[in-house]
Design an enzyme around this catalytic site. Structure first.
Site, PDB file in Angstrom:
ATOM      1  N   ARG A 125      -9.625 -11.970   2.974  1.00  0.00           N
ATOM      2  CA  ARG A 125     -10.453 -13.092   2.514  1.00  0.00           C
ATOM      3  C   ARG A 125      -9.719 -14.423   2.659  1.00  0.00           C
ATOM      4  O   ARG A 125     -10.346 -15.465   2.841  1.00  0.00           O
ATOM      5  CB  ARG A 125     -10.897 -12.832   1.071  1.00  0.00           C
ATOM      6  N   LYS A 128       0.849  -1.190   0.000  1.00  0.00           N
ATOM      7  CA  LYS A 128       0.000   0.000   0.000  1.00  0.00           C
ATOM      8  C   LYS A 128       0.886   1.241   0.000  1.00  0.00           C
ATOM      9  O   LYS A 128       1.948   1.244   0.618  1.00  0.00           O
ATOM     10  CB  LYS A 128      -0.876   0.016   1.265  1.00  0.00           C
TER      11      LYS A 128
HETATM   12  N1  BES Z   1      -7.922  -3.919   4.728  1.00  0.00           N
HETATM   13  C1  BES Z   1      -8.120  -3.623   3.356  1.00  0.00           C
HETATM   14  C2  BES Z   1      -9.472  -2.968   3.090  1.00  0.00           C
HETATM   15  C3  BES Z   1      -9.661  -1.590   3.657  1.00  0.00           C
HETATM   16  C4  BES Z   1      -9.315  -0.486   2.911  1.00  0.00           C
HETATM   17  C5  BES Z   1     -10.243  -1.407   4.899  1.00  0.00           C
HETATM   18  C6  BES Z   1      -9.517   0.783   3.431  1.00  0.00           C
HETATM   19  C7  BES Z   1     -10.437  -0.145   5.401  1.00  0.00           C
HETATM   20  C8  BES Z   1     -10.078   0.951   4.667  1.00  0.00           C
HETATM   21  C9  BES Z   1      -8.057  -4.916   2.536  1.00  0.00           C
HETATM   22  O1  BES Z   1      -7.194  -5.881   3.020  1.00  0.00           O
HETATM   23  C10 BES Z   1      -7.570  -4.529   1.190  1.00  0.00           C
HETATM   24  O2  BES Z   1      -6.453  -4.118   1.083  1.00  0.00           O
HETATM   25  N2  BES Z   1      -8.413  -4.699   0.189  1.00  0.00           N
HETATM   26  C11 BES Z   1      -8.061  -4.363  -1.144  1.00  0.00           C
HETATM   27  C12 BES Z   1      -8.621  -5.448  -2.037  1.00  0.00           C
HETATM   28  C13 BES Z   1      -8.109  -5.383  -3.430  1.00  0.00           C
HETATM   29  C14 BES Z   1      -6.632  -5.694  -3.471  1.00  0.00           C
HETATM   30  C15 BES Z   1      -8.869  -6.362  -4.284  1.00  0.00           C
HETATM   31  C16 BES Z   1      -8.676  -3.022  -1.482  1.00  0.00           C
HETATM   32  O3  BES Z   1      -9.772  -2.729  -0.999  1.00  0.00           O
HETATM   33  O4  BES Z   1      -8.044  -2.260  -2.186  1.00  0.00           O
HETATM   34 MN    MN Z   2      -5.206  -5.657   2.331  1.00  0.00          MN
END
Ligand code: BES
Ligand code: MN
Ligand code: ZN
Length: 497
Positions: free
Chosen positions: A349, A275
Site C-alpha cells: 500500500r 515473515k
Molecule cells: N504480499 C503480502 C500479501 C500476500 C499474502 C499476498 C499472501 C499473497 C499471499 C502483503 O505485502 C502483506 O504482507 N500483507 C500483510 C498485511 C498486514 C501486515 C496488515 C498480510 O496480509 O498479512
Molecule cells: Mn508484505
C-alpha cells in the site's frame, strides 16, 4: 508455435492426429453408434462416460493405413468462458501428451458458431488452446521438460464466424503467458531492474507499429518527486528501485485515459516485521500485479484498443538490512501526507500510495490498481476469487461484467468509511495498518486516501495470482490473472458516471 484454424467440414485425417469431439451432457448414444460403431458406444457407456464437463473417453481407430486417436469430451456450457477455455486447453494438453502433431477439435456437438457470442467463444477457445502448451520449465533438465509435439489445432464448427477472434485470443494468451513467466521467475532474476528491462524491450518491440513510450524513474528521480512512501519500502534493499511508466496512445479516437497500476514488490520478506518461512516461501509472486499490467499493456497496444493506456509499476524489493525502514518511522508521500509505520509487511500500500498520486497527476478518466495486497483477502474470498473495491458502483458493475465475460472470478468487498478509524495515528496523518479483521478492506481504505479526484478501482489479487492446485487453464504457479479481464474491460463499454 501453435497454428490455429477453423473449418466447417471434417478435415481429411493426417497421420498422428487426435480427433477430439465435444459432446453434450445428455450423451446421444445412437449418434455415437452411428458415427463410430456400436463397439465404441458400448465401451463408452461401460466406462460410464456421460458427457459431463471434465469427462473424456479415448479410443483409437484406423482410416485405411492411418492410425487415429479419438477423444470424446464433455463440454458443459460452451458459452461459459471458463468452461470453453478449459475445454480447448485440456484437448491440446491431451493431444500433446499423446504425441499428436495435430488436434482436430470438433465443436459441432455444442456448436458455438450460431451463438450470439460466437466471437467471444472463438476468443476464449483460442486462448485455451494456446495456453494448453504453457509450461514453466526453464530450470529443468532437458529430458524433464515437456516436449511440444502438437503444432496445429483445427477447430470444426457450424460456421467459420469464431475464426475472426482467433488473433485476439492468441494475443491475450501470450500476454497471460508473459505475466506467468514474470511471476514464476525467481526473485533473484525478476528484480525491479529486470522488470524495467522487460518493459523497455516491449516498448522497443511495439514502437514501429504503435505510438508507445516509456519512462523509468530511478531512485534519484523518485526522490526529486518526494515519493517518500515508495522509497521508504525500497531503502532496505540493495536492488535499486525502478518506477516504471509505459504509455500507449491509440492512432484513432480515444475513449479516455486509463492508468493501470500494478504492485511490483519483486520480493516481500516482510521487512523488520519479518515473515516466517511458510509465509515468505512464495513471495517472489508479490509483483503479480505488475506482471499483469505490463502484460496487459502489450495486448492492449497490439490489439490497438481505443484507450490511452498508462501502465505504472512502482517496483522494489521489501528487504531487511541496516538501512531498511523501521517500525515507528514516519514516511511522507508525494502529496505531503504522513504515514506512521506500524508494520513493515504492509509495504504494498505504501508503494501504491505514491503510484496513485503519480497517476492522479496524469488527469486520468480511470485508475485501476492490481495488487497481491493482503492475506486477509484470501481469508475472505478463498484462493481463487479476487476482491474488488471501489466507491463507484457503475465502475464496479462494468468491471465485474467484464470478469463474467472472461470467466475470471471476482467479488466486491465494501469500503466502509467508519473503519478508517483503525488507521488513525497519534504522530502522523495515518498508520499503514489497521486491525486483523477486515484487513483487505482497511488496505483498500488506505489506498483510497491517495485517489482524490480519480475514478478508481482496486483489485486485490493475492489469491488467484498464484495457484497451488491446478484448475481451469491455470497450472501450479503464476496464473496471469486478471490479464484477460483487463483487456476485455477496455474492449467493452465503460459507462460514464
Ligand atoms: N504480499 C503480502 C500479501 C500476500 C499474502 C499476498 C499472501 C499473497 C499471499 C502483503 O505485502 C502483506 O504482507 N500483507 C500483510 C498485511 C498486514 C501486515 C496488515 C498480510 O496480509 O498479512
Ligand atoms: Mn508484505
Ligand atoms: Zn507484499
Amino acid at each position: 508455435m501453435l497454428q490455429l484454424s477453423w473449418t466447417t467440414v471434417d478435415p481429411s485425417p493426417v497421420a498422428n492426429q487426435l480427433l477430439a469431439i465435444v459432446v453434450r451432457t445428455d450423451l446421444d448414444t445412437a449418434a455415437l453408434a452411428a458415427r463410430f460403431g456400436v463397439g465404441v458406444r458400448d465401451a463408452a457407456v461401460a466406462a460410464q462416460f456421460t458427457g459431463k464437463p471434465g469427462e473424456s473417453f479415448v479410443f483409437t481407430r484406423t482410416h485405411g493405413d492411418l492410425f487415429e486417436r479419438v477423444a470424446l469430451f464433455g463440454c458443459g456450457d460452451i458459452s461459459d468462458a471458463a468452461a470453453a477455455r478449459t475445454l480447448a486447453h485440456d484437448a491440446v494438453r491431451l493431444a500433446n501428451s499423446s504425441g499428436a502433431t495435430r488436434l482436430v477439435l470438433d465443436l459441432r456437438g455444442c456448436d458455438p458458431s450460431g451463438d450470439a457470442n460466437a466471437l467471444r467463444i472463438g476468443d476464449v477457445l483460442s486462448q485455451g488452446a494456446e495456453l494448453g502448451l504453457y509450461n514453466y520449465d526453464r530450470y529443468l533438465a532437458e529430458d524433464k521438460r515437456t516436449r511440444r509435439v502438437t503444432r496445429e489445432v483445427v477447430f470444426v464448427a457450424g460456421s467459420a464466424a469464431p475464426a475472426e477472434a482467433t488473433p485476439r485470443g492468441v494475443t491475450i494468451a501470450r500476454a497471460v503467458a508473459r505475466a506467468r513467466d514474470l511471476v514464476n521467475g525467481p526473485a533473484a532474476l525478476v528484480t525491479p531492474t529486470y522488470l524495467a528491462t522487460i518493459a523497455s524491450d516491449m516498448i522497443a518491440d511495439l514502437r514501429s507499429e504503435r505510438d508507445v513510450s516509456i519512462t523509468v524513474l530511478d531512485r534519484a528521480a523518485c526522490e526529486a518527486r518526494n515519493m517518500g512512501c515508495y522509497l521508504g519500502v525500497a531503502q532496505g534493499s540493495d536492488e535499486p528501485p525502478k518506477f516504471i511508466h509505459m504509455t500507449y496512445r491509440p492512432k484513432g479516437p480515444s475513449r479516455g485515459r486509463v492508468c493501470l497500476i500494478g504492485k511490483g514488490v519483486t520480493f516481500d520478506s516482510g521487512g523488520y516485521s519479518l515473515k516466517p518461512t511458510d509465509g515468505m516461501l512464495d513471495m517472489k509472486m508479490d509483483m503479480a500485479g505488475a506482471a499483469a499490467v505490463i502484460a496487459a499493456f502489450e495486448a492492449i497496444s497490439r490489439l490497438a484498443l481505443p484507450w490511452e493506456t498508462h501502465a505504472i509499476v512502482p517496483a522494489t524489493e521489501n528487504m531487511v538490512s541496516g538501512h531498511a525502514y523501521r517500525l515507528g518511522d514516519v514516511l511522507t508521500a508525494s502529496n505531503g501526507k504522513t504515514v506512521e509505520i506500524n508494520n513493515t509487511d504492509a509495504e504494498g500500500r505504501l508503494t501504491l500510495a505514491d503510484a496513485l498520486i503519480y497517476a492522479s497527476k496524469l488527469a486520468p478518466d480511470l485508475v485501476l490498481d492490481f495488487a497481491t495486497l493482503t492475506g486477509a483477502c484470501m481469508i475472505a474470498l478463498g484462493p481463487r476469487i479476487a476482491g474488488v473495491m471501489a466507491k463507484d458502483d457503475l465502475l464496479v458493475e462494468d468491471w465485474l461484467a467484464a470478469g463474467k465475460r472472461t470467466g475470471e472470478a471476482m467479488w466486491r468487498l465494501p469500503l466502509p468509511d467508519d473503519l478508517k478509524d483503525q488507521l488513525k495515528s497519534k504522530v502522523a496523518d495515518m498508520k499503514n495498518t489497521g486491525e486483523r479483521y477486515g484487513g483487505a478492506i482497511t488496505a483498500g481504505l488506505f489506498l483510497s486516501e491517495f485517489t482524490e479526484g480519480c475514478r478508481w478501482l482496486h483489485v486485490d489479487i493475492a489469491g488467484p495470482a498464484m495457484v497451488s492446485k491446478p484448475y481451469g487453464v491455470a497450472p501450479v504457479g503464476g496464473s496471469g490473472f486478471p490479464v484477460p479481464t483487463i483487456v476485455e474491460f477496455l474492449t467493452g463499454e465503460v459507462r460514464k458516471p
